[in-house]
Design a protein around this motif. Structure first.
Motif, PDB file in Angstrom:
ATOM      1  N   ILE A 174       0.837  -1.202   0.000  1.00 30.00           N
ATOM      2  CA  ILE A 174       0.000   0.000   0.000  1.00 30.00           C
ATOM      3  C   ILE A 174       0.874   1.256   0.000  1.00 30.00           C
ATOM      4  O   ILE A 174       0.609   2.214  -0.706  1.00 30.00           O
ATOM      5  CB  ILE A 174      -0.958  -0.028   1.213  1.00 30.00           C
ATOM      6  CG1 ILE A 174      -2.005  -1.119   0.989  1.00 30.00           C
ATOM      7  CG2 ILE A 174      -1.629   1.315   1.401  1.00 30.00           C
ATOM      8  CD1 ILE A 174      -2.968  -1.302   2.116  1.00 30.00           C
ATOM      9  N   THR A 175       1.969   1.198   0.757  1.00 31.42           N
ATOM     10  CA  THR A 175       2.861   2.345   0.807  1.00 31.42           C
ATOM     11  C   THR A 175       3.451   2.633  -0.569  1.00 31.42           C
ATOM     12  O   THR A 175       3.491   3.777  -1.017  1.00 31.42           O
ATOM     13  CB  THR A 175       3.998   2.091   1.813  1.00 31.42           C
ATOM     14  OG1 THR A 175       3.398   1.664   3.026  1.00 31.42           O
ATOM     15  CG2 THR A 175       4.802   3.341   2.040  1.00 31.42           C
TER      16      THR A 175
ATOM     17  N   LEU B 261       3.838  14.785 -10.923  1.00 35.58           N
ATOM     18  CA  LEU B 261       4.329  14.952 -12.296  1.00 35.58           C
ATOM     19  C   LEU B 261       3.318  15.688 -13.153  1.00 35.58           C
ATOM     20  O   LEU B 261       3.659  16.609 -13.883  1.00 35.58           O
ATOM     21  CB  LEU B 261       4.620  13.582 -12.921  1.00 35.58           C
ATOM     22  CG  LEU B 261       5.949  12.943 -12.525  1.00 35.58           C
ATOM     23  CD1 LEU B 261       6.025  11.534 -13.078  1.00 35.58           C
ATOM     24  CD2 LEU B 261       7.103  13.775 -13.043  1.00 35.58           C
ATOM     25  N   SER B 262       2.047  15.279 -13.058  1.00 39.22           N
ATOM     26  CA  SER B 262       1.075  15.927 -13.918  1.00 39.22           C
ATOM     27  C   SER B 262       0.847  17.370 -13.479  1.00 39.22           C
ATOM     28  O   SER B 262       0.627  18.243 -14.312  1.00 39.22           O
ATOM     29  CB  SER B 262      -0.239  15.153 -13.960  1.00 39.22           C
ATOM     30  OG  SER B 262      -0.770  15.039 -12.683  1.00 39.22           O
ATOM     31  N   ALA B 263       0.972  17.627 -12.172  1.00 37.59           N
ATOM     32  CA  ALA B 263       0.844  19.011 -11.707  1.00 37.59           C
ATOM     33  C   ALA B 263       1.986  19.868 -12.238  1.00 37.59           C
ATOM     34  O   ALA B 263       1.834  21.055 -12.450  1.00 37.59           O
ATOM     35  CB  ALA B 263       0.811  19.053 -10.180  1.00 37.59           C
ATOM     36  N   CYS B 264       3.147  19.259 -12.462  1.00 37.80           N
ATOM     37  CA  CYS B 264       4.286  19.987 -13.026  1.00 37.80           C
ATOM     38  C   CYS B 264       4.107  20.252 -14.517  1.00 37.80           C
ATOM     39  O   CYS B 264       4.912  20.950 -15.126  1.00 37.80           O
ATOM     40  CB  CYS B 264       5.586  19.215 -12.853  1.00 37.80           C
ATOM     41  SG  CYS B 264       6.142  19.127 -11.160  1.00 37.80           S
TER      42      CYS B 264
ATOM     43  N   VAL C 207       1.222   9.503  -5.550  1.00 38.26           N
ATOM     44  CA  VAL C 207       1.715  10.844  -5.229  1.00 38.26           C
ATOM     45  C   VAL C 207       2.669  11.333  -6.315  1.00 38.26           C
ATOM     46  O   VAL C 207       2.591  12.465  -6.776  1.00 38.26           O
ATOM     47  CB  VAL C 207       2.406  10.863  -3.847  1.00 38.26           C
ATOM     48  CG1 VAL C 207       3.159  12.162  -3.634  1.00 38.26           C
ATOM     49  CG2 VAL C 207       1.377  10.650  -2.744  1.00 38.26           C
ATOM     50  N   ALA C 208       3.567  10.427  -6.773  1.00 39.04           N
ATOM     51  CA  ALA C 208       4.531  10.815  -7.806  1.00 39.04           C
ATOM     52  C   ALA C 208       3.816  11.208  -9.094  1.00 39.04           C
ATOM     53  O   ALA C 208       4.136  12.215  -9.715  1.00 39.04           O
ATOM     54  CB  ALA C 208       5.504   9.669  -8.059  1.00 39.04           C
TER      55      ALA C 208
END
Ligand code: HEC
Length: 122
Positions: free
Chosen positions: A4-5, A17-20, A12-13
């Motif tokens: 799960i981690t 990335l897409s937010a960047c 999160v990654a």
């Protein structure tokens, strides 16, 4: 639970990335074609925005469905001011706007990319 981690870390990654903007084409990486564009506000820009965007983004929209109040595309000046954001959401291979099923065909998104990259001429 290590699995799960790992999965959470991947999510999160990907979100970061897409937010960047790595998954988007920015307006700066789509040059105006060398001879310029024959597309104009009256022949292309206005009908495109009216057909695909203004039902939510127009100042007279009956139901904005959450479209932010500062993103109104009634006039050429408003479109020019927001053209980098319009590009990232709707032009070339970018397709997060419109959010609904009534998407413009790919050739219309390419025309939008050229028109915006050339400065959205009148
Ligand atoms: C069905 C309603 C709807 C339609 C049609 C629509 N939008 Fe949106 N738009 C939204 C909503 C809701 C938001 C706020 C949520 C978001 O940003 O995803 C938004 C936000 C935006 C933003 C501001 C956010 C940012 O990324 O800067 C831009 C720019 C945008 N839309 C462009 C467009 C364009 C261009 C079209 C037409 C090709 C369009 N939208 C069609 C509902 C709509």
């Amino acid at each position: 639970m290590p699995q799960i981690t790992l999965r959470s870390a991947l999510v999160v990654a990907l979100v970061s990335l897409s937010a960047c903007g790595l998954f988007y084409t920015e307006i700066d990486s789509h040059p105006c074609p060398p001879p310029g564009t024959p597309l104009r506000y009256s022949s292309f820009g206005a009908p495109f925005m009216n057909g695909y965007c203004q039902s939510c983004h127009g100042s007279q929209a009956v139901d904005r469905q959450g479209a932010p109040g500062e993103f109104i595309f009634d006039t050429l000046e408003q479109i020019q001011r927001h053209r980098a954001r319009i590009f990232v959401r709707s032009a070339a291979n970018n397709s997060s706007m419109p959010p609904g099923p009534d998407d413009p065909p790919a050739d219309q998104r390419q025309k939008l990319a050229d028109w915006l990259a050339c400065g959205a001429p009148n």
